[in-house]
Design an enzyme around this catalytic site. Structure first.
Site, PDB file in Angstrom:
ATOM      1  N   LYS A  40      48.554  37.004  53.683  1.00 54.68           N
ATOM      2  CA  LYS A  40      49.273  35.762  53.414  1.00 54.68           C
ATOM      3  C   LYS A  40      49.828  35.140  54.690  1.00 54.68           C
ATOM      4  CE  LYS A  40      51.420  35.007  49.638  1.00 54.68           C
ATOM      5  NZ  LYS A  40      50.346  34.186  49.032  1.00 54.68           N
ATOM      6  N   GLU A 136      54.642  40.157  51.565  1.00 53.62           N
ATOM      7  CA  GLU A 136      53.677  41.212  51.877  1.00 53.62           C
ATOM      8  C   GLU A 136      54.121  42.069  53.055  1.00 53.62           C
ATOM      9  OE1 GLU A 136      49.328  39.847  50.187  1.00 53.62           O
ATOM     10  OE2 GLU A 136      49.736  39.512  52.311  1.00 53.62           O
ATOM     11  N   ASN A 180      54.975  29.643  42.153  1.00 54.82           N
ATOM     12  CA  ASN A 180      54.142  29.072  41.099  1.00 54.82           C
ATOM     13  C   ASN A 180      54.899  29.119  39.777  1.00 54.82           C
ATOM     14  OD1 ASN A 180      53.706  31.637  39.850  1.00 54.82           O
ATOM     15  ND2 ASN A 180      51.941  32.021  41.183  1.00 54.82           N
ATOM     16  N   THR A 198      54.599  25.157  41.858  1.00 50.51           N
ATOM     17  CA  THR A 198      53.201  24.745  41.772  1.00 50.51           C
ATOM     18  C   THR A 198      52.635  25.055  40.392  1.00 50.51           C
ATOM     19  OG1 THR A 198      52.407  26.847  42.686  1.00 50.51           O
ATOM     20  CG2 THR A 198      52.872  25.077  44.244  1.00 50.51           C
ATOM     21  N   ALA A 201      45.984  23.420  38.988  1.00 51.63           N
ATOM     22  CA  ALA A 201      45.214  22.180  38.887  1.00 51.63           C
ATOM     23  C   ALA A 201      46.040  21.005  38.377  1.00 51.63           C
ATOM     24  CB  ALA A 201      44.015  22.393  37.969  1.00 51.63           C
ATOM     25  N   ASP A 224      36.577  28.671  45.271  1.00 52.53           N
ATOM     26  CA  ASP A 224      37.280  29.925  45.555  1.00 52.53           C
ATOM     27  C   ASP A 224      38.758  29.597  45.713  1.00 52.53           C
ATOM     28  OD1 ASP A 224      38.220  32.376  46.383  1.00 52.53           O
ATOM     29  OD2 ASP A 224      36.915  32.546  48.134  1.00 52.53           O
ATOM     30  N   GLY A 229      47.155  28.950  47.806  1.00 51.03           N
ATOM     31  CA  GLY A 229      48.614  28.894  47.838  1.00 51.03           C
ATOM     32  C   GLY A 229      49.161  28.991  49.249  1.00 51.03           C
ATOM     33  N   ASP A 230      48.500  29.773  50.097  1.00 51.52           N
ATOM     34  CA  ASP A 230      48.919  29.889  51.491  1.00 51.52           C
ATOM     35  C   ASP A 230      48.693  28.576  52.237  1.00 51.52           C
ATOM     36  OD1 ASP A 230      49.569  32.599  51.101  1.00 51.52           O
ATOM     37  OD2 ASP A 230      47.511  33.200  51.510  1.00 51.52           O
ATOM     38  N   GLY A 265      36.607  31.596  51.067  1.00 51.61           N
ATOM     39  CA  GLY A 265      37.387  32.355  52.034  1.00 51.61           C
ATOM     40  C   GLY A 265      38.875  32.095  51.908  1.00 51.61           C
TER      41      GLY A 265
END
Length: 281
Positions: A40, A136, A180, A198, A201, A224, A229-230, A265
């Site tokens: 992250k 993290e 989120n 967040t 969509a 993907d 979010g990052d 990615g």
């Protein structure tokens, strides 16, 4: 002050694409394994640099091939990695990621060297406008970084992901909280006056000290969602560092997040003129 400081994780991402996620005890076929840079913190640093930010990364990797891969990728994006430590006796963090046909993902993280990051690794906050943090890395390090930034007058931008117990006192020294909708429900009431929630969509909702703004998402075909979010958080950080109001930063971040889900990615690629025009970047 206009710099962005990211204190966070660096991982090697081990990614397999498959038609659907397996049920418990089930084996399904997947495509070839792809190993790429992630984590992250690293994702946020790369995205912030590619969005025009002046970015410094603080983190830790192992003295192994995965560590070199991730550190080199972050540096190649234009991030200052002088504060990324190499731990000779610890493996680089890894994330095992499965992506299904609908572009959703599941992720299992092995922290590795990320768990060694401590307050002793933090730099001075001179010239740092915004600090970005997620969960993290050790909670004690997150809290120490937030407190040091608050004392220096740096805006503390916190993402409560991966969600878990929140360290006592962390939200009290957080200036902007990005979560989120599921994390927001789990967190409940909190003392942070400026928040962005967040909704995938559907866009996001901004609450800036009681002023509510709904930001609609762009309609795209996702490929993907890993790292989107990052990229969103990085966009908020860069725009806040430039002096934008939170609602405007979130509008920009929604467009960046839309672009992020259209590429494969975890790390935001270089953004060409065509993409900037298409997504309003």
């Amino acid at each position: 002050m206009n710099g962005v400081l990211v204190v966070g994780s660096l991982n090697a991402d081990l990614v397999v694409r498959t038609e659907r996620f397996p049920s418990a005890g089930e084996t399904v076929a997947g495509a070839d394994l792809v190993v790429g840079p992630g984590g992250k913190g690293a994702n946020q640093a790369v995205a912030a640099a590619r969005l025009g930010g002046e970015v410094t990364m603080v983190g830790a990797v192992g003295a192994d091939a995965h560590g070199a891969l991730v550190r080199d990728a972050v540096a190649a994006a234009g991030v200052d990695v002088a504060r990324v430590a190499t731990r000779p006796d610890t493996a680089t963090g890894t994330a095992v990621i499965t992506v299904d046909a609908g572009a959703d993902n599941t992720i299992v993280v092995s922290p590795g060297a990320n768990r060694t990051l401590s307050a002793a690794d933090l730099p001075p906050f001179d010239g740092v406008a915004v600090l970005t943090l997620s969960l993290e890395i050790p909670q004690a390090t997150v809290l120490a970084a937030a407190r040091a930034a608050r004392a220096a007058g740096t805006t503390v931008l916190l993402n409560l992901s991966p969600f878990g117990p929140v360290p006592d006192g962390l939200l009290e020294v957080t200036d902007v909280l990005v979560v989120n909708e599921h994390e927001a429900a789990l967190l409940g009431e909190h003392p942070v006056a400026r928040t962005v929630v967040t909704h995938g969509a559907q866009g996001c909702v901004v609450d800036d000290a009681g002023v509510r703004t709904v930001v609609d998402a762009l309609a795209v075909e996702p490929v993907d969602t890993t790292g989107s979010g990052d990229a969103f958080l990085a966009a908020v950080a860069v725009r806040l560092a430039a002096g934008d109001p939170l609602a405007d930063a979130a509008r920009h971040a929604v467009r960046v997040g839309a672009f992020a889900v259209t590429v494969v990615g975890a790390q935001l690629p270089a953004i060409g003129a065509r993409e900037r025009s298409s997504f309003g970047l």
